[in-house]
Design a protein around this motif. Structure first.
Motif, PDB file in Angstrom:
ATOM      1  N   PRO A   1      -9.419  -4.587  -1.662  1.00  8.92           N
ATOM      2  CA  PRO A   1     -10.063  -4.363  -2.966  1.00  8.92           C
ATOM      3  C   PRO A   1      -9.255  -4.864  -4.161  1.00  8.92           C
ATOM      4  CG  PRO A   1      -9.136  -2.308  -2.133  1.00  8.92           C
ATOM      5  CD  PRO A   1      -8.811  -3.371  -1.121  1.00  8.92           C
ATOM      6  N   ASP A   2      -8.076  -5.437  -3.891  1.00 12.20           N
ATOM      7  CA  ASP A   2      -7.188  -5.885  -4.956  1.00 12.20           C
ATOM      8  C   ASP A   2      -6.850  -4.749  -5.924  1.00 12.20           C
ATOM      9  OD1 ASP A   2      -5.517  -7.678  -6.208  1.00 12.20           O
ATOM     10  OD2 ASP A   2      -7.064  -8.413  -7.566  1.00 12.20           O
ATOM     11  N   ILE A   3      -6.353  -3.658  -5.337  1.00 13.99           N
ATOM     12  CA  ILE A   3      -5.953  -2.506  -6.147  1.00 13.99           C
ATOM     13  C   ILE A   3      -4.458  -2.278  -5.938  1.00 13.99           C
ATOM     14  CG2 ILE A   3      -6.141   0.029  -6.346  1.00 13.99           C
ATOM     15  CD1 ILE A   3      -9.128  -0.326  -5.605  1.00 13.99           C
ATOM     16  N   ASP A   4      -3.752  -2.081  -7.031  1.00 11.72           N
ATOM     17  CA  ASP A   4      -2.302  -1.858  -6.958  1.00 11.72           C
ATOM     18  C   ASP A   4      -2.032  -0.389  -6.641  1.00 11.72           C
ATOM     19  OD1 ASP A   4       0.383  -1.711  -7.237  1.00 11.72           O
ATOM     20  OD2 ASP A   4       0.464  -2.498  -9.291  1.00 11.72           O
ATOM     21  N   ALA A   5      -1.455  -0.154  -5.465  1.00 14.54           N
ATOM     22  CA  ALA A   5      -1.201   1.231  -5.042  1.00 14.54           C
ATOM     23  C   ALA A   5       0.045   1.797  -5.708  1.00 14.54           C
ATOM     24  CB  ALA A   5      -1.063   1.294  -3.527  1.00 14.54           C
ATOM     25  N   LYS A   6       0.723   0.981  -6.499  1.00 14.76           N
ATOM     26  CA  LYS A   6       1.926   1.397  -7.253  1.00 14.76           C
ATOM     27  C   LYS A   6       2.990   2.006  -6.328  1.00 14.76           C
ATOM     28  CE  LYS A   6      -0.150   1.529 -11.695  1.00 14.76           C
ATOM     29  NZ  LYS A   6      -1.590   1.591 -11.487  1.00 14.76           N
TER      30      LYS A   6
ATOM     31  N   HIS B   1       6.137   0.614  -3.161  1.00 18.35           N
ATOM     32  CA  HIS B   1       7.037  -0.517  -2.916  1.00 18.35           C
ATOM     33  C   HIS B   1       6.222  -1.742  -2.468  1.00 18.35           C
ATOM     34  CE1 HIS B   1      10.137  -2.925  -0.946  1.00 18.35           C
ATOM     35  NE2 HIS B   1      11.006  -2.254  -1.679  1.00 18.35           N
ATOM     36  N   PRO B   2       6.568  -2.961  -2.980  1.00 18.59           N
ATOM     37  CA  PRO B   2       5.765  -4.144  -2.622  1.00 18.59           C
ATOM     38  C   PRO B   2       5.619  -4.361  -1.113  1.00 18.59           C
ATOM     39  CG  PRO B   2       7.693  -4.733  -3.971  1.00 18.59           C
ATOM     40  CD  PRO B   2       7.632  -3.249  -3.930  1.00 18.59           C
ATOM     41  N   TYR B   3       6.622  -3.951  -0.319  1.00 20.32           N
ATOM     42  CA  TYR B   3       6.530  -4.179   1.129  1.00 20.32           C
ATOM     43  C   TYR B   3       5.526  -3.254   1.810  1.00 20.32           C
ATOM     44  CZ  TYR B   3      10.777  -7.045   1.032  1.00 20.32           C
ATOM     45  OH  TYR B   3      11.713  -8.003   0.799  1.00 20.32           O
ATOM     46  N   ILE B   4       5.113  -2.184   1.131  1.00 23.56           N
ATOM     47  CA  ILE B   4       4.148  -1.278   1.758  1.00 23.56           C
ATOM     48  C   ILE B   4       2.864  -1.166   0.932  1.00 23.56           C
ATOM     49  CG2 ILE B   4       5.736   0.014   3.245  1.00 23.56           C
ATOM     50  CD1 ILE B   4       6.021   2.136   1.120  1.00 23.56           C
ATOM     51  N   THR B   5       2.649  -2.187   0.095  1.00 28.02           N
ATOM     52  CA  THR B   5       1.389  -2.328  -0.626  1.00 28.02           C
ATOM     53  C   THR B   5       0.514  -3.230   0.234  1.00 28.02           C
ATOM     54  OG1 THR B   5       2.383  -2.090  -2.777  1.00 28.02           O
ATOM     55  CG2 THR B   5       0.353  -3.349  -2.700  1.00 28.02           C
ATOM     56  N   THR B   6      -0.721  -2.825   0.487  1.00 26.50           N
ATOM     57  CA  THR B   6      -1.528  -3.627   1.419  1.00 26.50           C
ATOM     58  C   THR B   6      -2.870  -4.060   0.835  1.00 26.50           C
ATOM     59  OG1 THR B   6      -2.357  -1.555   2.328  1.00 26.50           O
ATOM     60  CG2 THR B   6      -0.563  -2.596   3.518  1.00 26.50           C
ATOM     61  N   GLY B   7      -3.220  -3.530  -0.344  1.00 27.74           N
ATOM     62  CA  GLY B   7      -4.581  -3.775  -0.842  1.00 27.74           C
ATOM     63  C   GLY B   7      -4.640  -4.713  -2.021  1.00 27.74           C
TER      64      GLY B   7
ATOM     65  N   GLU C   1      -2.632 -10.764  -2.813  1.00 26.07           N
ATOM     66  CA  GLU C   1      -1.590 -11.541  -2.145  1.00 26.07           C
ATOM     67  C   GLU C   1      -1.157 -10.950  -0.807  1.00 26.07           C
ATOM     68  OE1 GLU C   1      -1.683 -10.228  -5.147  1.00 26.07           O
ATOM     69  OE2 GLU C   1       0.314  -9.867  -5.990  1.00 26.07           O
ATOM     70  N   ASN C   2      -1.731  -9.817  -0.418  1.00 24.21           N
ATOM     71  CA  ASN C   2      -1.384  -9.206   0.875  1.00 24.21           C
ATOM     72  C   ASN C   2      -2.263  -9.783   1.988  1.00 24.21           C
ATOM     73  OD1 ASN C   2      -1.200  -6.115  -0.944  1.00 24.21           O
ATOM     74  ND2 ASN C   2       0.499  -7.468  -0.452  1.00 24.21           N
ATOM     75  N   LYS C   3      -1.732  -9.770   3.201  1.00 22.50           N
ATOM     76  CA  LYS C   3      -2.454 -10.381   4.324  1.00 22.50           C
ATOM     77  C   LYS C   3      -3.598  -9.512   4.842  1.00 22.50           C
ATOM     78  CE  LYS C   3       0.674  -8.458   7.793  1.00 22.50           C
ATOM     79  NZ  LYS C   3       1.674  -8.690   8.818  1.00 22.50           N
TER      80      LYS C   3
END
Ligand code: LLP
Length: 425
Positions: free
Chosen positions: A154-159, A161-167, A170-172
């Protein structure tokens, strides 16, 4: 974390002195509290039960897949979220019902897909059109229908750590908004595919409610669009990600207090309940996939000080446990509270608490204020029940720790310390 506590300056795990367990089993040692795991599970499950929603609470077993912990949650009625054929094997072996197992992951192999189809698991969460086509082909070959939920990004920033952001774009993970309708249409037209649901997991260790609310709104709008083209969505899978407290877990006058930027933590606390309320409006079956919030605060990692060393610019506390036992500090610069297992009135000093591994990134804590630690002193790294042992490795040919589960005044060795002979298997 009330099953780990200080009494008379000594750290306890349920009814056991941590010092005694460390003497009996050696260090490094993971200790888990059975009653804390049960408490966490019930805390998350109860709002769902109260909501009267039809739901499946799938434990994300990547957080901690010790067989006894798997069994414990399966017996409580949990389902499982698995991310590989290996995790599927463990879930089946340790009591999870097929109709409560959901298989996620961007890179499922043909063999893993076939295995899961033969086992007739409840759901595949799919992450690309190509994957859906492969699942359809394999299902066709086996003469079965695969139930899938399409994971949206959904392209939402979960705020977090970047390594555990998935939505985020730029995430796979998941399928981009711009393609999602096309993917639903194509998937729905495939012969051996039953599109049962929609999935979104925007990240892990999410401590703010807003990203969740945004995700729920997004899913609601998407479901309307998908249903307009004649696809009957029966399940909303909301993933996991509920954040837990890492700082100031145990407080005492001999333990310094840390500044903490996060004010609210309770897993599925009242703010997450509001998400449940929003989800109820959609009148679908709900799947959630909590991992960390079930087990993180139910585990500690106990280590021992080997040496202390005063460098030119800082003091090092060199211990027998490090990045191969607990990757989180090195991988995500994660904060874990470190407490001595016996508290003393020595005053505080600022140190780096490091492991024995040949890497500069091998630390448990940096610039940490703690009582004066001496060779032989033991300490506990708190909130390590999730992504602790499960991320551990044999780097430097180190042996993975033993794991002990405590339950009131009983304790069980639930995994033996690895032996050096096992290194060449
Ligand atoms: N569902 C899916 C699809 C996931 O990818 C994950 C976690 C979960 C559920 C469970 O999320 P949880 O409730 O545990 O936040 N190693 C990292 C965390 C990686 C999470 C990976 N996916 C850490 O130590 O922080």
């Amino acid at each position: 974390m009330n099953h780990f506590y200080f009494k008379d300056n000594h750290l306890y795990a349920e009814n056991f002195l941590v010092e005694d367990l460390a003497k009996e089993f050696g260090t490094p040692l993971y200790i888990y509290s059975k009653n804390q795991i049960l408490k966490n599970y019930r805390e998350i499950n109860q709002p769902l039960v109260n909501s009267k929603l039809d739901f499946i609470n799938c434990y994300a077993i990547k957080a901690n897949s010790n067989p006894e912990i798997l069994k414990l949650l399966a017996e409580e009625g949990a389902g499982a979220e698995v991310a590989s054929g290996g995790e599927l094997y463990l879930a089946l072996k340790f009591g999870y019902l097929r109709n409560k197992i959901t298989f996620t992951g961007v890179g499922k192999t043909d063999e893993e897909i076939e295995y899961a189809l033969r086992e007739n698991i409840f759901n595949f969460t799919v992450e690309s059109l190509q994957e859906i086509k492969v699942i359809s082909e394999i299902a066709h070959k086996l003469g079965v229908i695969a139930r899938i939920s399409i994971r949206v990004n959904p392209d939402i920033d979960a705020k977090t750590h970047p390594y555990i952001t998935t939505g985020m774009k730029e995430n796979k993970f998941g399928i981009d908004s711009k393609d999602i309708m096309e993917v639903f249409k194509t998937a729905n037209g495939l012969p051996n595919i039953d599109v049962i649901g929609i999935h979104s997991h925007i990240g892990s260790q999410i401590t703010e409610v807003n990203p969740y609310i945004e995700a729920v709104k997004y899913l609601g709008e998407l479901i309307q669009k998908v249903e307009k083209i004649g696809i009957n969505i029966r399940y909303i899978n909301f993933g996991g990600g509920f954040g837990v407290q890492y700082k100031n877990i145990l407080t005492h006058r001999y333990i310094p207090t840390e500044e903490d930027e996060t004010s609210r933590y309770s897993p599925l606390g009242e703010h997450v309940e509001s998400v449940i309320k929003m989800l109820s409006a959609y009148n679908k079956k709900l799947v959630i996939e909590p991992g960390r919030s079930l087990v993180a605060n139910a585990g500690i990692l106990v280590g021992k000080v080997l040496y202390t060393k005063q460098g030119e610019v800082k003091k090092f506390i060199i211990t027998d446990t490090g990045m191969n036992d607990l990757m989180r500090p090195c991988l995500y610069q994660a904060y874990h509270q470190v407490v001595p297992t016996t508290l003393k009135d020595t005053g505080f000093e600022t140190v780096d608490i490091v492991g024995p591994v040949c890497e500069t990134s091998d630390f448990l804590a940096t610039k940490r204020s703690i009582q004066v630690m001496e060779r032989g002193d033991r300490f506990a790294v708190l909130t390590t029940g999730a992504y602790g042992y499960s991320l551990s490795s044999n780097y430097n040919a180190r042996l993975r720790p033993a794991e002990v589960l405590v339950d009131g005044d009983k304790h069980y060795l639930i995994r033996e310390r690895e032996k050096v002979e096992e290194l060449h298997y």
